[in-house]
Design a protein around this motif. Sequence first.
Motif, short mmCIF file in Angstrom:
data_model
loop_
_atom_site.label_atom_id
_atom_site.label_comp_id
_atom_site.label_asym_id
_atom_site.label_seq_id
_atom_site.Cartn_x
_atom_site.Cartn_y
_atom_site.Cartn_z
N THR A 252 6.12 -1.39 7.86
CA THR A 252 5.58 -0.15 7.60
C THR A 252 6.47 1.09 7.58
OG1 THR A 252 5.13 0.07 10.15
CG2 THR A 252 3.33 -0.75 8.46
N MET B 113 -0.83 13.40 -3.45
CA MET B 113 -2.26 12.57 -3.69
C MET B 113 -2.72 12.47 -5.01
SD MET B 113 -3.63 11.35 -0.70
CE MET B 113 -5.16 11.32 -1.13
N HIS C 127 1.00 17.76 -0.17
CA HIS C 127 0.29 16.77 0.34
C HIS C 127 -0.62 16.55 -0.90
CE1 HIS C 127 -3.55 15.10 1.94
NE2 HIS C 127 -2.63 14.08 2.47
N GLN D 31 5.08 9.71 13.29
CA GLN D 31 4.51 8.63 12.46
C GLN D 31 4.79 7.50 13.58
OE1 GLN D 31 2.57 9.25 9.80
NE2 GLN D 31 3.19 11.29 10.33
N GLU E 110 3.28 -1.26 3.92
CA GLU E 110 2.85 -0.04 3.85
C GLU E 110 3.98 1.16 3.71
OE1 GLU E 110 0.54 4.00 5.56
OE2 GLU E 110 0.92 2.19 6.88
N VAL F 136 0.10 11.06 3.70
CA VAL F 136 -0.37 11.76 4.91
C VAL F 136 0.19 13.33 5.00
CG1 VAL F 136 -1.01 9.77 6.04
CG2 VAL F 136 1.19 10.96 6.59
N ASP G 184 1.02 -1.29 0.02
CA ASP G 184 0.08 0.12 0.18
C ASP G 184 0.94 1.39 0.01
OD1 ASP G 184 -2.44 -1.27 0.04
OD2 ASP G 184 -2.37 -1.45 2.28
N ASP H 69 -3.06 9.08 -6.74
CA ASP H 69 -4.65 8.53 -7.09
C ASP H 69 -4.64 8.65 -8.61
OD1 ASP H 69 -5.28 8.36 -4.53
OD2 ASP H 69 -6.22 10.21 -4.12
N ARG I 187 4.45 4.75 3.53
CA ARG I 187 3.67 6.10 3.69
C ARG I 187 4.58 7.41 3.54
NH1 ARG I 187 1.83 6.47 9.85
NH2 ARG I 187 0.80 4.42 9.24
N THR J 204 0.60 5.03 0.66
CA THR J 204 -0.33 6.00 1.25
C THR J 204 0.44 7.42 1.51
OG1 THR J 204 0.40 5.50 3.38
CG2 THR J 204 -1.61 4.23 2.68
#
Length: 165
Positions: free
Chosen positions: A110, A160, A156, A13, A145, A6, A2, A164, A147, A4
């Motif tokens: 992670t 994103m 950010h 974190q 993950e 943030v 994954d 995405d 991150r 991600t």
Amino acid sequence: MDLTVVQGDITQQHVDAVVNAANRAMRGGGGVDGAIHRAGGPAVLEDCIARFPHGLATGDAGWTTAGEMAARWVIHVVGPNHRAGETDRSLLTSCYARALAVADELGARTVAFPLVSAGIYGWPKDDAIAVAVETLRSTPTEVEEARLVAFDAVTHAALMARVDG
């Protein structure tokens, strides 16, 4: 794995490992490096001195304790200094790939990453984002993950959009 994104403080974190955008000397510095050394306390610097007496090469990675942070380890990477003429994109790519390899050696599942070289080292932010996302997505790893931690809202949003999109 994954991937991600943030917005926040990388030192806060709750992950197995945080990645530090270090300098070749491995003795602390500004930006992410300074924040990690402050949050981790003196144990991080002591471990850097013991494990990396001669520093670390640009594009390489190594690990230390995370000291007082929630993470267990800090994976230090030395990104290329674009402002100083280090413009070889493969060195930046290597930072992410080597960080994942070190995470695998440690058994970290992670890992929180900053945007390496995009701060004081002046790597163009759009390309720094592209390198991070492309390399994290294409590098074989046992990490579950990855991150990406953006310090500000603009970064950010750009991360994103890339993740995405």
